[in-house]
Design a protein around this motif. Structure first.
Motif, PDB file in Angstrom:
ATOM      1  N   MET A   1       7.362 -33.171 -30.811  1.00  0.00           N
ATOM      2  CA  MET A   1       7.899 -34.205 -31.661  1.00  0.00           C
ATOM      3  C   MET A   1       8.472 -33.574 -32.927  1.00  0.00           C
ATOM      4  O   MET A   1       7.934 -32.613 -33.434  1.00  0.00           O
ATOM      5  CB  MET A   1       6.821 -35.205 -32.043  1.00  0.00           C
ATOM      6  CG  MET A   1       6.121 -35.841 -30.889  1.00  0.00           C
ATOM      7  SD  MET A   1       6.783 -37.464 -30.645  1.00  0.00           S
ATOM      8  CE  MET A   1       5.852 -37.975 -29.246  1.00  0.00           C
TER       9      MET A   1
ATOM     10  N   ASP B   1      10.073 -34.376 -36.919  1.00  0.00           N
ATOM     11  CA  ASP B   1      10.216 -35.343 -38.006  1.00  0.00           C
ATOM     12  C   ASP B   1      11.684 -35.484 -38.365  1.00  0.00           C
ATOM     13  O   ASP B   1      12.416 -34.520 -38.381  1.00  0.00           O
ATOM     14  CB  ASP B   1       9.461 -34.877 -39.260  1.00  0.00           C
ATOM     15  CG  ASP B   1       7.960 -35.006 -39.101  1.00  0.00           C
ATOM     16  OD1 ASP B   1       7.526 -35.905 -38.361  1.00  0.00           O
ATOM     17  OD2 ASP B   1       7.230 -34.214 -39.702  1.00  0.00           O
ATOM     18  N   ASN B   2      12.114 -36.710 -38.670  1.00  0.00           N
ATOM     19  CA  ASN B   2      13.471 -36.911 -39.172  1.00  0.00           C
ATOM     20  C   ASN B   2      13.405 -37.305 -40.640  1.00  0.00           C
ATOM     21  O   ASN B   2      12.361 -37.249 -41.267  1.00  0.00           O
ATOM     22  CB  ASN B   2      14.240 -37.942 -38.324  1.00  0.00           C
ATOM     23  CG  ASN B   2      13.666 -39.345 -38.436  1.00  0.00           C
ATOM     24  OD1 ASN B   2      12.799 -39.620 -39.242  1.00  0.00           O
ATOM     25  ND2 ASN B   2      14.154 -40.241 -37.592  1.00  0.00           N
TER      26      ASN B   2
ATOM     27  N   ASN C   1      10.671 -39.742 -42.102  1.00  0.00           N
ATOM     28  CA  ASN C   1       9.290 -39.407 -41.757  1.00  0.00           C
ATOM     29  C   ASN C   1       8.828 -40.112 -40.492  1.00  0.00           C
ATOM     30  O   ASN C   1       7.639 -40.332 -40.299  1.00  0.00           O
ATOM     31  CB  ASN C   1       8.332 -39.698 -42.916  1.00  0.00           C
ATOM     32  CG  ASN C   1       8.438 -38.656 -43.994  1.00  0.00           C
ATOM     33  OD1 ASN C   1       8.801 -37.516 -43.737  1.00  0.00           O
ATOM     34  ND2 ASN C   1       8.113 -39.046 -45.202  1.00  0.00           N
ATOM     35  N   LYS C   2       9.741 -40.497 -39.640  1.00  0.00           N
ATOM     36  CA  LYS C   2       9.410 -41.088 -38.353  1.00  0.00           C
ATOM     37  C   LYS C   2       9.465 -39.987 -37.306  1.00  0.00           C
ATOM     38  O   LYS C   2      10.407 -39.211 -37.286  1.00  0.00           O
ATOM     39  CB  LYS C   2      10.407 -42.197 -38.008  1.00  0.00           C
ATOM     40  CG  LYS C   2      10.124 -42.877 -36.708  1.00  0.00           C
ATOM     41  CD  LYS C   2      11.178 -43.916 -36.397  1.00  0.00           C
ATOM     42  CE  LYS C   2      10.974 -44.433 -34.995  1.00  0.00           C
ATOM     43  NZ  LYS C   2      12.136 -45.129 -34.494  1.00  0.00           N
ATOM     44  N   ARG C   3       8.476 -39.927 -36.468  1.00  0.00           N
ATOM     45  CA  ARG C   3       8.445 -38.901 -35.436  1.00  0.00           C
ATOM     46  C   ARG C   3       9.432 -39.243 -34.331  1.00  0.00           C
ATOM     47  O   ARG C   3       9.449 -40.360 -33.835  1.00  0.00           O
ATOM     48  CB  ARG C   3       7.039 -38.782 -34.843  1.00  0.00           C
ATOM     49  CG  ARG C   3       5.947 -38.558 -35.866  1.00  0.00           C
ATOM     50  CD  ARG C   3       5.787 -37.165 -36.293  1.00  0.00           C
ATOM     51  NE  ARG C   3       5.159 -36.392 -35.245  1.00  0.00           N
ATOM     52  CZ  ARG C   3       4.918 -35.105 -35.329  1.00  0.00           C
ATOM     53  NH1 ARG C   3       5.235 -34.469 -36.423  1.00  0.00           N
ATOM     54  NH2 ARG C   3       4.363 -34.455 -34.359  1.00  0.00           N
ATOM     55  N   ARG C   4      10.276 -38.276 -33.977  1.00  0.00           N
ATOM     56  CA  ARG C   4      11.199 -38.446 -32.857  1.00  0.00           C
ATOM     57  C   ARG C   4      10.462 -38.143 -31.572  1.00  0.00           C
ATOM     58  O   ARG C   4       9.676 -37.212 -31.503  1.00  0.00           O
ATOM     59  CB  ARG C   4      12.385 -37.498 -32.978  1.00  0.00           C
ATOM     60  CG  ARG C   4      13.318 -37.834 -34.085  1.00  0.00           C
ATOM     61  CD  ARG C   4      14.489 -36.882 -34.049  1.00  0.00           C
ATOM     62  NE  ARG C   4      15.354 -37.149 -35.177  1.00  0.00           N
ATOM     63  CZ  ARG C   4      16.179 -36.260 -35.675  1.00  0.00           C
ATOM     64  NH1 ARG C   4      16.275 -35.062 -35.166  1.00  0.00           N
ATOM     65  NH2 ARG C   4      16.932 -36.564 -36.693  1.00  0.00           N
ATOM     66  N   ARG C   5      10.752 -38.926 -30.560  1.00  0.00           N
ATOM     67  CA  ARG C   5      10.191 -38.661 -29.240  1.00  0.00           C
ATOM     68  C   ARG C   5      11.242 -37.898 -28.443  1.00  0.00           C
ATOM     69  O   ARG C   5      12.041 -38.478 -27.731  1.00  0.00           O
ATOM     70  CB  ARG C   5       9.812 -39.964 -28.538  1.00  0.00           C
ATOM     71  CG  ARG C   5       8.723 -40.727 -29.257  1.00  0.00           C
ATOM     72  CD  ARG C   5       8.257 -41.953 -28.489  1.00  0.00           C
ATOM     73  NE  ARG C   5       9.376 -42.808 -28.107  1.00  0.00           N
ATOM     74  CZ  ARG C   5       9.407 -43.503 -26.958  1.00  0.00           C
ATOM     75  NH1 ARG C   5       8.422 -43.463 -26.103  1.00  0.00           N
ATOM     76  NH2 ARG C   5      10.439 -44.261 -26.678  1.00  0.00           N
TER      77      ARG C   5
ATOM     78  N   ASP D   1      16.421 -38.058 -27.104  1.00  0.00           N
ATOM     79  CA  ASP D   1      15.579 -38.908 -27.943  1.00  0.00           C
ATOM     80  C   ASP D   1      15.224 -40.164 -27.141  1.00  0.00           C
ATOM     81  O   ASP D   1      16.092 -40.983 -26.844  1.00  0.00           O
ATOM     82  CB  ASP D   1      16.348 -39.270 -29.215  1.00  0.00           C
ATOM     83  CG  ASP D   1      15.542 -40.078 -30.205  1.00  0.00           C
ATOM     84  OD1 ASP D   1      14.645 -40.834 -29.781  1.00  0.00           O
ATOM     85  OD2 ASP D   1      15.817 -39.961 -31.410  1.00  0.00           O
TER      86      ASP D   1
END
Length: 69
Positions: free
Chosen positions: A1, A3-4, A7-11, A50
């Motif tokens: 994962m 971070d973008n 601060n949301k985790r990319r899957r 993503d």
């Protein structure tokens, strides 16, 4: 994962796993990436898809309307 900015985790998953998750082949995946319908990133030599963008793509598809008899 990964971070973008928000601060949301990319899957992110490898290309073939993203295709399997999205239920489409690699040709369709490349078309969706080119049309910016799904997001993809390069990580080293690998293309990562993503999964959130795949979910957004699926949610944007039109619903099939049935005709009443």
């Amino acid at each position: 994962m990964v971070d973008n900015d928000n601060n949301k985790r990319r899957r992110l998953v490898e290309f073939k796993h993203g295709c399997r998750y999205g239920k489409f082949g690699k040709t369709k995946a490349y078309k969706l990436i080119a049309r910016e319908r799904i997001r993809a990133y390069k990580m080293g030599g690998k293309t990562m898809i993503d999964l959130d963008s795949v979910d957004e793509y699926h949610a944007s598809l039109p619903r099939v309307e049935t005709r009443a008899s």
